[in-house]
Design an enzyme around this catalytic site. Sequence first.
Site, PDB file in Angstrom:
ATOM      1  CB  SER A  89      -0.636  -0.062   1.121  1.00  0.00           C
ATOM      2  OG  SER A  89      -0.899   0.738   2.137  1.00  0.00           O
ATOM      3  CE  LYS A  90      -1.013   5.198  -5.424  1.00  0.00           C
ATOM      4  NZ  LYS A  90      -1.613   5.433  -5.499  1.00  0.00           N
TER       5      LYS A  90
END
Length: 317
Positions: free
Chosen positions: A257-258
């Site tokens: 994920s970011k």
Amino acid sequence: MIIPTHAPTSAPVGRLAPSPSGRMHLGNAFSALLAWLSVRSAGGELVLRLEDLDPQRCKRAWCDQVEEDFRWLGLDWDRGGSQGGADYYQSNRGEIYEHYLHILEEKGLIYPCFCTRGQLHAASAPHRSDGTPIYPGLCRNLSQAERRERAKTRSPALRVRVPDRTISFEDGLQGFFAQNLAEECGDFILRRSDGVFAYQLAVVVDDALMGVTEVVRGEDLLDSTPRQLWLQEELGFDHPRYCHVPLLYGADGHRLSKRQRDVDLAAIRASGTAPEAVIGQLACWAGLLERPEPVRPAELIGDFRWQRVRRERVVVE
Ligand code: GLU
């Protein structure tokens, strides 16, 4: 019926379509590298489109960062991005989406939906494969009077009425895929209640207007493809060919994920890692290199073939 997608008779037009809702991570770079290689190995053209539809989640600074990260990696494009001007930012294309939404409206396919998130979760409807509830049709058949009444207290989202039809196609990497729109997808939103257009509409309109013939993206969007193929049909657009590439997972079993710093491209770059080392690692995960040796993207073009690309999920240790 299998929908025939674009036959690669002429050089493909592909695209890089990042969502600048944060900094890029290795998973974004992985699908970008494969999109780039597919087009470059076939002598095609690449468009860079910034998918910054949601003003609350996307920032101009992140758009610029994405461009800088692509350049650093050695992934170039022929059209679009900041040099292409405002047209290549979805946040500027509202009038165009409005036009196509109107075409669907004229066909009687659009209706206002006043449901709240809470109502939808409480409706115990079946869920899509991505975990979101399938819309149970609560607002599908409201009378004009009911719509007027509800509009007094709530601005509606706009949904499209899907047919009870199975859409199938041959994905370039994942093979045959089929989905019944009514049972497995349900009526979906094309414009949110705050006026923001939905990804599903924007992507279909933009791919068509930008002449895209080949879509390479993460496997999480495989499930969106039948509804996009159907919208293309309703709007009279050609179908691009699709290749859905594996997603990258952490050792904990979650998708990258970011928010994870160790896979954040900007952080990797700041730590002094060379772009060739990143590309080598990505190419090895993709099945294009036996070992993660440093390499530039251009050096991978000659041997690139989709048959060599792995289909299974990649676990990043
Ligand atoms: N903007 C999407 C993303 O970054 C990709 C959408 C697409 O390729 O259709 O995940």
